[in-house]
Each structure stands twice: as structure tokens, then as C-alpha cells.
Design an enzyme around this catalytic site. Sequence first.
Site, PDB file in Angstrom:
ATOM      1  CD  GLU A  54      -1.602  -2.559   2.549  1.00  0.00           C
ATOM      2  OE1 GLU A  54      -2.644  -2.198   2.987  1.00  0.00           O
ATOM      3  OE2 GLU A  54      -0.253  -2.911   2.295  1.00  0.00           O
ATOM      4  CB  CYS A  89      -0.659  -0.156   5.179  1.00  0.00           C
ATOM      5  SG  CYS A  89       0.641  -0.715   5.260  1.00  0.00           S
ATOM      6  CD  GLU A 300      16.944 -28.913  -3.010  1.00  0.00           C
ATOM      7  OE1 GLU A 300      18.094 -29.327  -3.247  1.00  0.00           O
ATOM      8  OE2 GLU A 300      16.915 -27.974  -3.597  1.00  0.00           O
ATOM      9  CG  LEU A 305      15.756 -35.497   7.019  1.00  0.00           C
ATOM     10  CD1 LEU A 305      14.957 -35.927   8.456  1.00  0.00           C
ATOM     11  CD2 LEU A 305      16.174 -34.321   7.267  1.00  0.00           C
TER      12      LEU A 305
END
Length: 380
Positions: A54, A89, A300, A305
Site C-alpha cells: 500500500e 498501512c 532437499e 530423512l
Amino acid sequence: MTDHTHFITQALGLAAQALFLSNPNPRVGCVITAPDGQVLGQGFTQQAGGPHAEVMALRDAKAAGRDVRGATAYVTLEPCAHQGRTGPCCDALVQAGIARVVASITDPNPLVAGHGFERLRAAGVEVVVGPGADESRALNIGFFSRMVRGTPWVRLKAAASLDGATALSNGVSQWITSRTARADGHAWRARACAVLTGIGTVLDDNPRLDVRDVATPRQPHVVVVDSQLQTPPDARLLIAGRACYIYCAAPNDTAFQARKQALESQGAVVVELPNAHNKVNLPAMLADLAAKGVNELHVEAGTKLNGSFIREGLVDEMLVYLAPCMLGEGLAMAHFGPLTQLDQGLSMDFKSVEKIGPDVRILARVKGRDNFLAMPTAEL
């Protein structure tokens, strides 16, 4: 009823320009128009601590010498109502003389959560809520996840052959997919607040896990799951100026303290979060990352895991690149099971399937993981 589609769509396009930029703040766009439809100003949220959408739009209008009194502000998220590193804002819009605000959706941040709309209405500003709500949620799925669930949106990325091998049996994996696919993967890294891997990947591949193949104004944090705190102090992912969080469960003895101090001297933050099995408590880790401002977590990691994340029900969606080749026996995307019934598998919905160079990219979402997005959008 006024059709707000055109300008909200324009604002959503601006919000998308903050994809790599605004974390941990939401991606927001704003377009300010005159009663005759002329665009007076536009902008999108900048880096954390910088101006929100804004304010950028108001500045754009001012720089062009355009008067915004009586104008309409189209914004893709409720204007904030709290004092953070920037001012509210909603107050900036009121002070500028904006007459109407058309917003896509209520901000899920408890510090806002409708208060911005209340303050605008109290100041005599007309407020319309709803246009572009689904698109705004999708663009900010990590922010909504952190605010509503208290955990990041977890996206698990894998690159594999057509028969599902992510590496040969001897561990060789560079490279199964093409350079084009790898560059696309870097774009998904860039939109995340943090990239996570495991100690096995660190020791085997010594990756940097940064964004190199696409332009980005910021690097995501890096997170390592390292139960025994084996990360070498000279690991390549320990990059100066980039936050690195290493989660461990090792006994707090003299040797541990020495390893911890060595890593901390390289800028790492070591967090001890053991579970009952002397492994890293993954759900607690996600809650801690959310508290650190992580919206989207890009995983990644290796097969073990990845399997732990799936087994513990922590994966929200999969980002999979498939290469047009067969590798036979090798390492799977994720090691979990064995299952005894087909309905015990992880059920998913395909969100998109696209050809990326010679490879195919699949985005698949775990069924039900986005139910938290089905929240009221407020009145139109």
C-alpha cells in the site's frame, strides 16, 4: 455489483513479483485507481523491514504527481493495523484520503485479523472483501500455514528417474535431471524461507544449498537435521551472512560442547531438540522454525530423512522432477514402511504436471493438508 476482477488481477500480478523478496512477510500487491478507472499508483511489498504494498502504491502515485483523494485501493491482503518495523498501512491509506479499499482476504496474523478493516471503516472508508481470495491464499500458503497452524508449509523436493531412483545404489546422483530442471528447482528454493537437509546429505555431498541458477534478492536460510552434531565446521553450506540452523539431539558432554562452539564460530545456530529416541524432534523443529518466521520450508534431503518426514505426517506437498531414463536398483525418494495395505499409502492430489526441458515436474499435494485455507473470506 461492481466488477473488481481486472484491478485485483493486476494487484495479484504485482504480489507475485514479491515471491522471492518479501519473506517472512506475505506477498502483497496494491493498485490505486481513480473513480474513472485511471491507475494512479501501484506497488508490491518489499524486503522485510521495507515498505508494504500500500505504501509503495501511494509513493508511486505521489512520485507521478497524482492525487489519490477519493480513490480506490485494490490490495490482495487486508492492510496491516499494527506497528512493526513499518507503520500501519490502514492508517497510511486513511491519511492519504483513500475512499474505498477492495481487499482479497483477511490477514490471518492475529495482530491484524480484521482490525485493519475495522479501522478503515471507523475512518469512513468503504471496505469490500473477497475478490481474489483463493489466488491470494495460494500465493501466501506458507504465511497462512505459519499463522493458522503454527508450522511452515513443508514442500519436499526430489529428482528421480522414471522408475523412481534418486541415486544409484552407490550413492551417485549427479545429475539425473537436466540443467533446466535444476534451475527450476533453484527458483523453488528462492521462494522458500528456508532450505532443509539432513546430515547424510551434508557428509556425502557437501552442498551449498543456496540459490545460484536464478536471480534472487535474498538467500533462504539453511536448516540441517543432525542428531549427533556431525556437521563439519568447514561445510560449504555455512555461508557468511546466511542464517544456518542446526537441530541436534546429541548428549550435552564435553565433546558436544566443542563441536557446538566450532559451528557457532562459523555463524551457525545450534538448537537441541531431542525426542524420546534421541533423534531430532521433527514436529518441535517445525514449530521452532515457524517461531523464527519460516513460511515455506523446502526439503532437499535423502531417502531416510524424507521417509521420517512422511512417516510422521509432516509433508504438505511433493515437488518431483522425473527424468526420461530408467536406473534400475537404486535409492528411493523416501524410505518408510513396509505397508501391508494399499490404503496405508500417502494419498495425494496432482496440482500441476509440466514439462521442464526434457524432464517432467510434478507438484502433488497431500490430501487434506490445505484444509486450514478453507477459512471465511469475510463479507463482500
